[in-house]
Design an enzyme around this catalytic site. Structure first.
Site, mmCIF file in Angstrom:
data_model
loop_
_atom_site.group_PDB
_atom_site.id
_atom_site.type_symbol
_atom_site.label_atom_id
_atom_site.label_comp_id
_atom_site.label_asym_id
_atom_site.label_seq_id
_atom_site.Cartn_x
_atom_site.Cartn_y
_atom_site.Cartn_z
ATOM 1 N N GLU A 410 -5.236 -6.343 0.829
ATOM 2 C CA GLU A 410 -5.685 -6.821 2.146
ATOM 3 C C GLU A 410 -7.131 -7.289 2.147
ATOM 4 O OE1 GLU A 410 -4.447 -3.403 4.502
ATOM 5 O OE2 GLU A 410 -2.703 -4.563 5.115
ATOM 6 N N GLU A 487 4.542 -2.582 0.136
ATOM 7 C CA GLU A 487 4.558 -1.438 1.054
ATOM 8 C C GLU A 487 5.766 -1.607 1.974
ATOM 9 O OE1 GLU A 487 0.771 -0.844 3.102
ATOM 10 O OE2 GLU A 487 -0.304 -1.445 1.296
HETATM 11 C C1 GAL Z 1 -1.224 -1.429 5.117
HETATM 12 C C2 GAL Z 1 -2.328 -1.075 4.169
HETATM 13 C C3 GAL Z 1 -2.311 0.371 3.783
HETATM 14 C C4 GAL Z 1 -2.154 1.221 5.008
HETATM 15 C C5 GAL Z 1 -0.918 0.851 5.735
HETATM 16 C C6 GAL Z 1 -0.729 1.602 7.021
HETATM 17 O O1 GAL Z 1 -1.544 -2.554 5.828
HETATM 18 O O2 GAL Z 1 -2.257 -1.843 3.007
HETATM 19 O O3 GAL Z 1 -3.498 0.664 3.123
HETATM 20 O O4 GAL Z 1 -3.242 1.018 5.850
HETATM 21 O O5 GAL Z 1 -0.974 -0.494 6.102
HETATM 22 O O6 GAL Z 1 -0.720 2.949 6.872
#
Ligand code: GAL
Length: 950
Positions: A410, A487
């Protein structure tokens, strides 16, 4: 920029030595871990002057361990923000209030080190430091989770005590590059060592160990020692640096079978030991492959965390993580969002985990200012970013486990990413590179998304997703590339829901190669309230003026590494063997491994009638190749008369390094016989019913009170985090404050019929409940409930339940249904049908932020017993009917009001909820909400229950 102090200067210090691989060497090494003298000043200027001089008197200073974060030892306090920088965005400047730690210690350097080079190595210092040896400054560094080495030969004095002094700043230019979603914590938090570097020693090694077409290719490049020999004794290899050999007899390395070979690089003065795995990572025909096999990443995002030590994790903490991952079928880790302690990668090599090694880089907070002055696209920061990538790649290049580099997380888009990508590709063409933020997939060899909803993943699987980015050529290349969810499945609080449906997509579409759950562990810091009661603190618990609350507690493990229900669910969803079947056969066993047959597993079965075992045995399963399946006859049949389930389990046949023989890998159930409908025998008997409130007040001497219709649950994180979250709507309607109006109580054919309208104030919607009570033989009661919505309901409901209160001396629940753990409509994969017993207390899941939890699914009957008197049995006797069950010592209102588990105090009643229906939990705290098939709306519902004394 030349006048910038080093801590605000983005340019790496030229005195840092060129980065090199972390290796095990027999060259002398002195650890500088241990107690250091320590002082913390509020600003850089106030740090004690002259502290680096050997003559400085630190007698009044306290001691601080290295490695550690000073905030966890009483200096300053931890602070949590997700995206926002906790200081003004004014790059590269940082606040004058910049906590600055001064560290001092002496180290006796052996006289024998004289003559050779001496190097001082730091594995990780957060966020910036300068170091002096015997009063001479030797260098400065930024890059908290990256190693830094300095040549101290000229200033070190072998045979004497040497003073090492380090000044560490909480904030630096580097802080702009380290905006990861985690606690801001500072200090020397990884190991420090002095290294004697022998003349003619090995400066660096680079192992190339590929596996092509059944053979290995092996070459080790060595810096600084052309005369070295490279030995692989097991295969009789003895070659020169840079000499490539083909090895026919090699066994490949994979996460499933992590075969390693011992390799030595030997010179007259030094021996370096390496553990080498032969494997080739390739993107071929649009798929990510390891040794030619498509991989399905069953992964997690791992931050380094311990509730007392923060990111200063120990070897045991790392091993605990690896073992827990392996034991829960996890095969991949993304090191979010920085390179881990180097030992972690050794463990991944050894136990078998695929690693996406991510650079220490995130600038997410620039999003709040429209990405203006984002370092990612600013030439001033080019060298800082390239330096970070270089330091990671060089340190970790020899690990078989590392199958991909990641540029960071990010950080928007910009030209400096090209430098980082370019460095990795030039230096290490054998590993794909990952970056998620560029819409058209630029600077990434895989197409990566986070939290993409299921329908988008499906389109991606078909390579039919909408175009992204501005460059059609680049976009076409992106569409050709394999897809990973870097993620998904945000594991915050109760959840994540919807994992089964993701896995189905990964298994249906070869392009969808799995992903990484966000995230591995809750970062709750162990702390105490004013009364001394221990709890896990989250954002705001340490007095931060800017924080993001419990968003830091979103892992599959609780802070103490106890698996949450989410981890059990994930382990089941990703099991590498699928066992399924039908009552009339056959039983199908599918091998979902990439490279392993099933010979390492033993298959056992049991047949259970209403949860009681009636037969058991072993199943002979022939060898099944990866990707293959086999059909077998069912090992048992039902005699009828009772609901009967066959459970087949696949367990380890022998010990593996990460689990003992008997450890369960996969299981499946087949219903052999349905539940016959029970015969209710009517009788004349009294019904203790309160005619005013329309509720039962007793059953065979048990002080029952209820039920009342309940359409509320204490909001989960997924229900409440987003501004448009479901619970916002529920609260607006008033589902948390329903009122009940008894419309009438009537005697009909020996039954009592109660009609109640349940509705929120200020609105004209309602739920009409009809409860028909019929006395049964044996002091039992039959309750026929039906619910009919009235008016214009909009939006979802969390539940339709029957809420009762019971005496507080009840303490045990036995049930026949889904268990043993918590389950909701979209988190029920791990619930197997059986008979289970638990204390009421053990039914509760201690989420770091209290919320709805502890529900058991598909319950046929439950008995709540204990104390001195009668208990209660609740049964859904009507054929296939089941209900959801929660039993707790507090109300949903108590749960919703609590900020930490210690706020939940047992009351004077036990609260029982029998759900007619319940909404899924989804992952809307970050990602898609509940899937349509797991939604719940105000619709007619009914259930027949039989209540008897237990
Ligand atoms: C994503 C980010 C993670 C964490 C997650 C939410 O956008 O890459 O580091 O913040 O969201 O828990």
């Amino acid at each position: 920029m030349t006048s910038l102090p080093y801590h605000e200067d983005p340019l790496p210090d030229a005195r840092m030595l060129p980065p090199r691989a972390a290796v095990t060497s027999d060259a002398p090494r002195l650890s500088l871990n241990g107690q250091w003298r320590f002082d913390l000043a509020a600003t850089v200027a106030e740090a004690p002057a002259g502290f680096s001089d050997p003559g400085f008197d630190d007698g009044g200073w306290a001691e601080l361990p290295v490695p550690a974060h000073w905030q966890l030892h009483g200096y300053g306090r931890p602070a949590y923000t997700n995206v926002r920088y906790p200081f003004p965005i004014d790059p590269p400047h940082v606040p004058t209030e910049n906590p600055t730690g001064s560290y001092r210690r002496t180290i006796a350097v052996p006289a024998g080190w004289a003559g050779g080079r001496v190097v001082l190595r730091f594995e990780g210092v957060d966020s910036c430091f300068a170091v002096w040896v015997n009063g001479h400054e030797v260098g400065t560094a930024q890059g908290s989770r990256l190693p830094a080495e300095f040549d101290v030969t000229e200033v070190v004095r072998p045979g004497e005590d040497n003073l090492v002094a380090v000044r560490v700043h909480q904030w630096s230019a580097g802080s702009y590059l380290e905006d990861q979603d985690m606690w801001w914590m500072s200090g020397i938090f990884r190991d420090v060592a002095l290294l004697s570097r022998p003349d003619g020693g090995v400066d660096d090694v680079y192992v190339h160990a590929g596996y092509y077409g059944g053979a290995g290719r092996f070459r080790v490049d060595v810096d600084g020692a052309p005369q070295a020999r490279v030995l692989l004794p097991e295969l009789g290899v003895d070659v020169a640096p840079g000499e490539e050999v083909r090895l026919e007899a090699v066994q490949p390395w994979s996460a499933e079978v992590p075969r390693l070979y011992d390799v030595q690089v030997v010179t007259d003065t030094e021996r370096v030991d390496l553990r080498v795995g032969f494997r080739t990572v390739r993107i071929a025909d649009g798929l990510l492959t390891v040794n030619g096999n498509r991989v399905l990443l069953r992964g997690v995002n791992r931050h380094e965390f311990h509730p007392d030590r923060g990111r200063a994790v120990t070897e045991q903490d790392m091993l605990d993580d690896v073992l827990l991952m392996k034991r829960h079928n996890i095969n991949a880790v993304r090191t979010s969002h920085y390179p881990p302690h180097p030992r972690f990668l050794d463990l991944c090599d050894e136990y078998g985990l695929y690693v996406v090694d991510e650079c220490d880089f995130e600038t997410h907070g620039f999003e709040h200012v429209g990405w203006r002055r984002n370092p990612t696209d600013d030439p001033t920061w080019a060298e800082a970013l390239a330096d970070r990538m270089r330091r990671m790649v060089e340190r970790d290049k020899n690990h078989a486990s590392v199958i991909m580099w990641s540029l960071g997380n990010e950080s928007g888009t910009g030209r400096n990413l090209a430098l980082m990508y370019g460095y990795a590709k030039d230096r290490d063409p054998g590993r794909p590179v990952h970056y998620e933020r560029a819409p058209d997939g630029r600077w990434s060899d895989v197409y990566s998304r986070m939290y993409a909803p299921h329908d988008e993943v499906e389109l991606i699987g078909r390579r039919e997703e909408p175009a992204r980015g501005v460059d059609p050529v680049q976009d076409a290349a992106r569409r050709e590339s394999p897809f990973v969810l870097c993620e998904y499945g945000h594991a915050m609080g109760n959840g994540p829901g919807g994992l089964t449906e993701y896995q189905q997509l990964f298994e249906a579409h070869p392009r969808c190669q799995g992903g990484f759950i966000w995230e591995w562990i809750d970062h709750g810091i162990r702390t105490r309230d004013a009364q001394g009661r221990e709890f896990y603190g989250y954002g705001g618990d340490f007095g931060e003026e800017l924080h993001d609350g419990n968003f830091v507690a979103d892992g599959l493990l609780f802070p103490d590494r106890t698996p949450s229900p989410g981890l059990h669910e994930f382990a089941k969803v990703i099991e590498p063997v699928r066992i399924s079947g039908a009552a009339d056969g056959p039983l199908r066993i599918t091998n979902l491994y990439e490279a392993r047959d099933l010979a390492h597993l033993r298959f056992t079965w049991t047949a259970e009638e209403e949860g009681a075992e009636v037969a058991a045995g072993e199943l002979d399963v022939p060898s099944v190749a990866p990707g293959g399946s086999v059909e077998l006859d069912l090992p048992a049949k039902a005699d009828g008369g009772a609901e009967t389930w066959l459970t087949v389990r696949a367990v380890l046949a022998a010990d593996e390094p990460w689990a003992k023989a008997g450890h369960e890998i996969a299981w499946g159930q087949v219903r052999l016989a349905e539940r016959p409908p029970a015969e209710a025998i009517r009788a004349d008997g009294p019904i203790a019913l309160d005619p005013v409130r329309g509720v039962l007040t007793g059953l065979a001497g048990l002080a029952v009170d209820g039920p009342r219709l309940d359409a509320w649950r204490a909001p989960t994180d997924n229900d409440r985090i987003r501004p448009d979250a479901a619970a916002v709507g529920w609260q607006a309607i008033g589902l948390d404050r329903l009122r009940h109006r008894v419309q009438d109580v009537r005697h009909e054919d020996g039954s009592i019929v109660v009609r109640t309208r349940t509705a929120p104030a200020a609105l004209d919607v309602g739920l009409l409940t009809t409860m028909r009570w019929t006395p049964l033989a044996g002091a039992g009661l039959q309750l026929d409930v039906s619910v009919q919505p009235e008016g214009e309901w909009t939006g979802s409901l969390p539940r339709l339940g029957l809420l009762w209160s019971l005496p507080a001396d009840l303490d045990t629940v036995t049930w026949y249904g889904g268990g043993p753990g918590e389950a909701y409509p979209d988190t029920r994969a791990a619930a197997r049908v059986g008979r289970f017993t638990s204390s009421i207390d053990a039914l509760q899941t201690p989420y770091v932020m209290p919320q709805e939890n502890g529900r058991r699914t598909d319950v046929r009957w439950a008995e709540i017993t204990g104390g001195s008197g009668t208990g209660l049995r609740v049964a859904a006797e009507d054929g296939p009917a089941t209900f959801g069950l929660t039993v707790r010592r507090w109300t949903s209102a108590d749960l919703a009001a609590a900020r930490h588990p210690v706020d939940l105090v047992p009351g004077d009643r036990v609260w029982l909820t029998v759900d007619l229906a319940h909404r899924g939990v989804g992952t809307a705290s970050c990602g898609p909400d509940v899937l349509p098939q797991h939604e719940l709306y105000a619709e007619p519902a009914s259930l027949r229950l039989v209540l008897t004394p237990a």
